[in-house]
Design a protein around this motif. Structure first.
Motif, short mmCIF file in Angstrom:
data_model
loop_
_atom_site.label_atom_id
_atom_site.label_comp_id
_atom_site.label_asym_id
_atom_site.label_seq_id
_atom_site.Cartn_x
_atom_site.Cartn_y
_atom_site.Cartn_z
N THR A 161 0.83 -1.57 0.53
CA THR A 161 0.37 0.12 0.19
C THR A 161 0.82 1.33 -0.37
O THR A 161 1.04 2.00 -0.20
CB THR A 161 -0.92 0.16 1.18
N VAL A 162 1.75 1.42 0.38
CA VAL A 162 2.89 3.02 0.42
C VAL A 162 3.84 2.51 0.42
O VAL A 162 3.98 3.75 -0.90
CB VAL A 162 3.33 2.57 1.85
N SER A 163 3.88 1.95 -1.23
CA SER A 163 5.30 1.14 -1.86
C SER A 163 4.16 1.80 -2.95
O SER A 163 4.71 3.03 -3.74
CB SER A 163 5.31 0.32 -2.66
N HIS A 164 2.51 1.62 -3.20
CA HIS A 164 2.17 1.94 -4.37
C HIS A 164 1.32 3.49 -4.35
O HIS A 164 1.15 4.18 -5.25
CB HIS A 164 0.67 1.24 -4.55
N ARG A 165 1.41 3.79 -3.15
CA ARG A 165 0.81 5.46 -2.65
C ARG A 165 2.43 6.21 -2.79
O ARG A 165 2.25 7.78 -3.25
CB ARG A 165 0.51 4.96 -1.06
N THR A 166 3.44 6.26 -2.59
CA THR A 166 4.19 6.99 -3.34
C THR A 166 4.93 6.51 -4.67
O THR A 166 5.79 7.55 -4.73
CB THR A 166 5.59 6.37 -2.31
N GLY A 167 4.43 5.49 -5.47
CA GLY A 167 5.66 5.79 -6.15
C GLY A 167 6.88 4.02 -5.88
O GLY A 167 7.37 5.02 -7.37
N ILE A 168 6.58 4.40 -5.54
CA ILE A 168 8.59 4.09 -4.78
C ILE A 168 8.20 2.62 -5.29
O ILE A 168 7.07 1.61 -4.23
CB ILE A 168 9.19 4.34 -3.93
N PRO A 169 8.43 1.72 -6.20
CA PRO A 169 8.70 0.48 -5.99
C PRO A 169 9.57 -0.10 -5.18
O PRO A 169 10.69 -0.11 -4.89
CB PRO A 169 8.90 -0.03 -7.68
N VAL A 170 9.15 -2.12 -4.96
CA VAL A 170 9.65 -2.46 -3.70
C VAL A 170 10.28 -3.93 -5.79
O VAL A 170 9.05 -4.34 -5.76
CB VAL A 170 8.77 -3.87 -3.27
N VAL A 171 11.73 -3.34 -5.55
CA VAL A 171 12.34 -4.24 -7.29
C VAL A 171 12.96 -5.34 -6.50
O VAL A 171 13.00 -6.30 -7.45
CB VAL A 171 13.33 -3.09 -7.75
#
Lengths: 333, 365
Positions: free
Chosen positions: A113-123
Motif C-alpha cells: 500500500t505505501v509502495s503504491h501510494r508513494t510510487g516507489i517500487p519494491v524491486v
C-alpha cells in the motif's frame, strides 16, 4: 484452519513459488515470468544514496502500522534524511516456521500500500524460513536507493552556530504507542504510531539548498540521541527548550507514569532539521504546508561551547540531555 | 504540552533562598524519587553555592546488601522455586550474574507489579514454591503484609517471602550518628510519609537538633522544602515541617500502619554501605514465620563482596558524590552496572549519570 508457514515454504520448491506469488507478488507487484537475480534500474544523474535497515519490532502489528509498513517507511526515511529522493527498495523476509500466512499477507499488503501510494517500487526481495524458535515470527531487512538533487548536501559537519533545530511534528508517538501496548495500557490509549514516509516533506525543502544543513529521522534513541550525535559530529553545543517541544499530552502523562522521557522515545515519521537562522521561518512554512509536517516546530538552536545538548526546562532551569543509555526499549523498530 | 503550575512561585522561592543562604549547608534528599525529580528539573544548578544537596539512602534497590543479593540469587537457582519480584531487581549484578541472566539460563524469575499477583501464582501453581522478593520502604511493605494476610486466610502453604523491607527513620538516625556525614537537614520522603506520618521523624529535631521537611515531588514543592530547611537552620529552630499536607497526615495512614504492625515486627537489617541498623527491618511476627523464605529454605547468609571498589556506601551516606567513585561512568554505567545505585531508575548514580553528565561533578552553567 489458519495456514501456517512450514519449512518447506523456504526450500525453493513449489510451495515457495506459490508463497512468493500469493503473498509477495500479489501485494508488491512483479511476477515470476520477469523475475531475475537482480533488478536493473535506470538512475537519473546525481549523487546516489544507498541505505539498509533491519526490522524486528515486537509486536508485528500496532496502532498506526505494522512491521511491513515500518520496514518500507524506515528505509525511505533514511534516504530522505540524506536529502535523497527514493528510487527503489528491496525487502528481505526471515520468517519463523509456524507464522500465520495471513499475518504475512497483511504485512506484505501494507508494505504494498505505501509502495503504491508513494510510487516507489519494491524491486527485489528474498524469503527465508527458519525453524521454530530461531527467529520471532517475521524479521524484515529493507534496502533503498535514491538520488540526491543538485545543491543538497545534508551532513552534521555543516551545522553552524545560530542554526535553528526543527522537528517535523510531535515527538515520541511511536515509542510511546509500542510501550503502552506492551505495558497493557493500550486500551485507553489514543496515540498511534507516526510511521509514515517523509521523502516528500524533505523534498519540500530542496529550494533552500544548503541553508538546510542536515536532517535525520529521530528513530531509536529519539530526539535526544540525534541531537547528541549532531553535537558530537559538529563540535557545537545545542540547546533545546522544553516548553517548545511538541509532545502529545497523553504521551507526556504516560511517560511520567512509566518513567520514560519523550525525547528518548523512537519516532518513525518525524524528521529533525538544522536550518540557517534566516531561513528558519521559510522552512517552517514549507514544512507546515505538507500533511506530514503540520505540527512542525522550532525546538532549539545551535550554540557555542562544549559539544553537548542542554535543555532549558519549563522551570527556567537548565540540565544536560545526555546520550541515552541503559535500558533503551528493545525491539521498538 | 502540559503547562507547569507555579513557575513564578518556583522562581520566587529560588530568589528567597539566594537571599537567605549565608553559610555552607549540607541538605540531603532522602528519597530516590526526589533525586530524580531534582535532576530532571535542574534544581542543583540554580541553588546558591552555599547549599549543597546530597542524595540519601532512599532507593530500596540501592541499599540492598551483597549478602542478601547473594542469598536470593541462590534461591532463584533452586528448581523448586518461582521467584517473583519488582522489575528494578532484575538487573542487580550478583556473583553469577543478575536475575535477568539467571532467567535466561532457565531460572523461573517473574516480574510483578503487585504482591497480589504473586498470590495468584501460588493459587494456580500449587506444586511450585512461590517466593516473593519483598522489597521497599514503608510504601510497599503494606502490600506485602496484605499478601501475607491473604496467604494466611487461604492457607497457601507454597507461598513465602524473602524479606528485604526496610524502614526509613532508623536509617536517618544512623546517618545522624555517623560523624562523617555532617548533614544539616533532610528533605523527607513524601510517599513514605503518607504511610508513617510526621511523628517518627521527631527525634531528628529533638535529639540531634537537625531539621527536616516532608516534601512533594514538583519542583516548587522541593524548592519550598529547601527554603524552609534553610530558614529553620538560620533561626536555630530544629523542627520537622510538613509541606506535603495535601496527602501526608500527621498520624499517617492508620490502616496501613495497623496492617504493618499486625504482620511485622521491627528487626535489625543490613543496609548496603550503612551496615546493620538496629530496628530498621521488618521481620515476620510470631505466628507468621512459616511465610519466611529464609526459614523455609534454610537459607544461610554468607558474607560476600560482589562488587569490590564500588563506593555505593559512601554515596548513600552523602559523603562522596557519584563522580568521586572510581568506577562511575567507566566500569559502572546504566548499561553495565557494578553497584545497585547504578541499576535502579531511582538510584543516585543512575540519576547523576542521566542528568549531570558522565565526566566530573560540576556546575554546567
Amino acid at each position: 484452519m489458519i495456514e501456517k508457514i512450514r519449512l518447506a515454504h523456504g526450500s525453493g520448491g513449489e510451495m515457495m513459488a506459490s508463497l512468493v506469488a500469493e503473498v509477495f507478488y500479489a501485494s508488491l507487484g512483479g511476477n515470476i515470468k520477469d523475475a531475475n537475480d537482480s533488478a536493473i534500474l535506470d538512475l537519473p544523474s546525481g549523487k546516489v544514496a544507498f541505505t539498509t535497515d533491519s526490522f524486528v519490532i515486537d509486536p508485528l502489528f500496532f496502532p498506526g502500522g505494522d512491521i511491513g509498513k515500518l520496514a518500507f517507511c524506515g528505509t525511505i526515511n533514511d534516504l530522505a534524511a540524506a536529502g535523497a529522493q527514493p528510487i527503489a527498495v528491496s525487502a528481505s523476509f526471515i520468517i519463523e516456521e509456524g507464522t500465520d500466512i495471513n499475518d504475512l499477507k497483511h504485512i506484505a499488503a501494507s508494505m504494498g500500500t505505501v509502495s503504491h501510494r508513494t510510487g516507489i517500487p519494491v524491486v527485489a526481495g528474498d524469503t527465508k524460513v527458519v525453524d521454530r524458535g530461531n527467529a520471532d515470527k517475521v524479521f524484515i531487512t529493507t534496502s533503498g536507493i535514491g538520488v540526491i538533487p543538485e545543491g543538497v548536501d545534508y551532513h552534521p559537519r555543516n551545522i553552524q552556530e545560530g542554526d535553528k533545530i526543527i522537528t517535523s511534528g510531535t515527538i515520541g508517538d511511536h515509542g510511546y504507542c509500542i510501550t503502552a501496548m506492551r505495558e497493557g495500557i493500550s486500551i485507553q490509549s489514543s496515540v498511534i504510531s507516526d510511521c509514515q514516509p517523509l521523502h516528500e516533506l524533505v523534498a519540500s525543502l530542496t529550494p533552500l539548498a544548503s541553508e538546510v544543513r542536515t536532517a535525520r529521522d529521530a528513530t531509536r534513541g529519539g530526539v535526544g540521541m540525534v541531537l547528541n550525535e549532531w553535537a558530537q559530529q559538529s563540535g557545537k553545543g545545542i540547546i533545546i527548550f522544553e516548553d517548545m517541544l511538541p509532545i502529545k499530552e497523553e504521551v507526556e502523562g504516560g511517560c511520567a507514569l512509566l518513567g520514560l522521557e519523550p525525547i528518548y522515545l523512537a519516532n518513525e515519521g518525524k524528521m529533525l532539521f538544522a536550518v540557517a537562522p534566516h531561513k528558519a521561518s521559510e522552512a517552517l512554512i514549507l514544512l507546515k504546508a505538507h500533511p506530514t509536517g503540520e505540527n512542525t516546530a522550532v525546538i532549539g538552536e545551535v550554540v557555542g561551547g562544549r559539544p553537548q545538548v542542554v535543555m532549558e526546562t519549563r522551570w527556567g532551569t537548565r540540565r544536560l540531555v545526555p546520550t541515552p543509555s541503559g535500558e533503551i526499549l528493545p525491539r521498538i523498530c | 504540552m502540559i503547562k507547569p503550575v507555579g513557575k513564578e512561585y518556583f522562581h520566587l522561592l529560588t530568589d528567597k533562598l539566594h537571599q537567605i543562604a549565608n553559610r555552607p549547608l549540607k541538605i540531603m534528599e532522602v528519597c530516590g524519587t526526589h533525586t530524580m525529580a531534582i535532576g530532571k528539573a535542574g534544581i542543583r544548578e540554580i541553588l546558591p553555592l552555599e547549599v549543597e544537596l546530597v542524595s540519601g539512602p532512599g532507593c530500596p534497590v540501592c541499599v540492598t546488601a551483597d549478602a542478601d543479593i547473594d542469598t536470593f540469587m541462590r534461591l532463584a537457582e533452586d528448581e523448586r522455586v518461582i521467584l517473583a519480584t519488582y522489575g528494578d531487581m532484575m538487573r542487580i549484578p550478583g556473583t553469577k550474574g543478575s536475575l535477568a541472566e539467571l532467567r535466561a539460563q532457565g531460572a523461573d524469575v517473574r516480574v510483578v507489579y503487585s504482591a497480589l499477583e504473586v498470590i495468584a501464582f501460588a493459587r494456580s501453581e500449587p506444586d511450585r514454591e512461590i517466593v516473593f522478593l519483598g522489597i521497599g520502604f514503608e510504601t510497599t511493605a503494606p502490600a506485602t503484609a496484605h499478601a501475607v494476610v491473604v496467604a494466611e486466610r487461604e492457607d497457601l502453604t507454597n507461598f513465602s517471602i524473602y524479606n528485604l523491607h526496610k524502614t526509613v527513620p532508623e536509617a536517618l538516625r544512623a546517618l545522624l550518628e555517623d560523624d562523617k556525614t555532617d548533614i544539616d537537614g533532610f528533605i523527607l520522603p513524601g510517599h513514605v510519609s503518607v504511610i508513617i506520618g510526621e511523628v517518627p521523624y521527631a527525634f531528628i529535631a529533638k535529639e540531634y537538633g537537625a531539621v527536616g521537611a516532608i516534601a512533594g515531588f514538583e519542583p516548587p514543592e522541593i524548592m519550598a522544602a529547601i527554603l524552609k530547611l534553610v530558614k529553620n537552620i538560620n533561626a536555630s529552630t530544629p523542627a520537622i515541617s510538613n509541606l506535603y499536607r495535601k496527602v501526608v497526615r500527621p498520624e499517617g495512614n492508620m490502616a496501613a500502619k495497623r496492617l504493618l504492625e499486625e504482620i511485622f515486627v521491627p528487626s535489625d537489617a543490613e543496609w548496603r554501605g550503612l551496615g546493620i541498623i538496629p530496628e530498621s527491618g521488618l521481620a515476620l511476627r510470631e505466628g507468621y514465620e512459616r511465610f519466611d523464605a529464609t526459614r523455609k529454605f534454610n537459607l544461610e547468609h554468607r558474607s560476600v563482596k560482589i562488587s569490590p571498589g564500588c563506593r555505593c556506601g559512601e554515596i548513600l551516606k552523602g559523603i562522596i558524590r557519584p563522580h568521586e567513585c572510581p568506577l562511575f561512568s567507566g566500569r559502572c554505567t546504566p548499561e553495565r552496572p557494578v553497584g545497585p545505585c547504578m541499576v535502579s531508575s531511582e538510584g543516585t548514580c543512575a540519576a547523576y549519570y542521566l542528568y549531570h553528565g558522565k565526566d566530573t561533578w560540576r556546575r554546567l552553567f
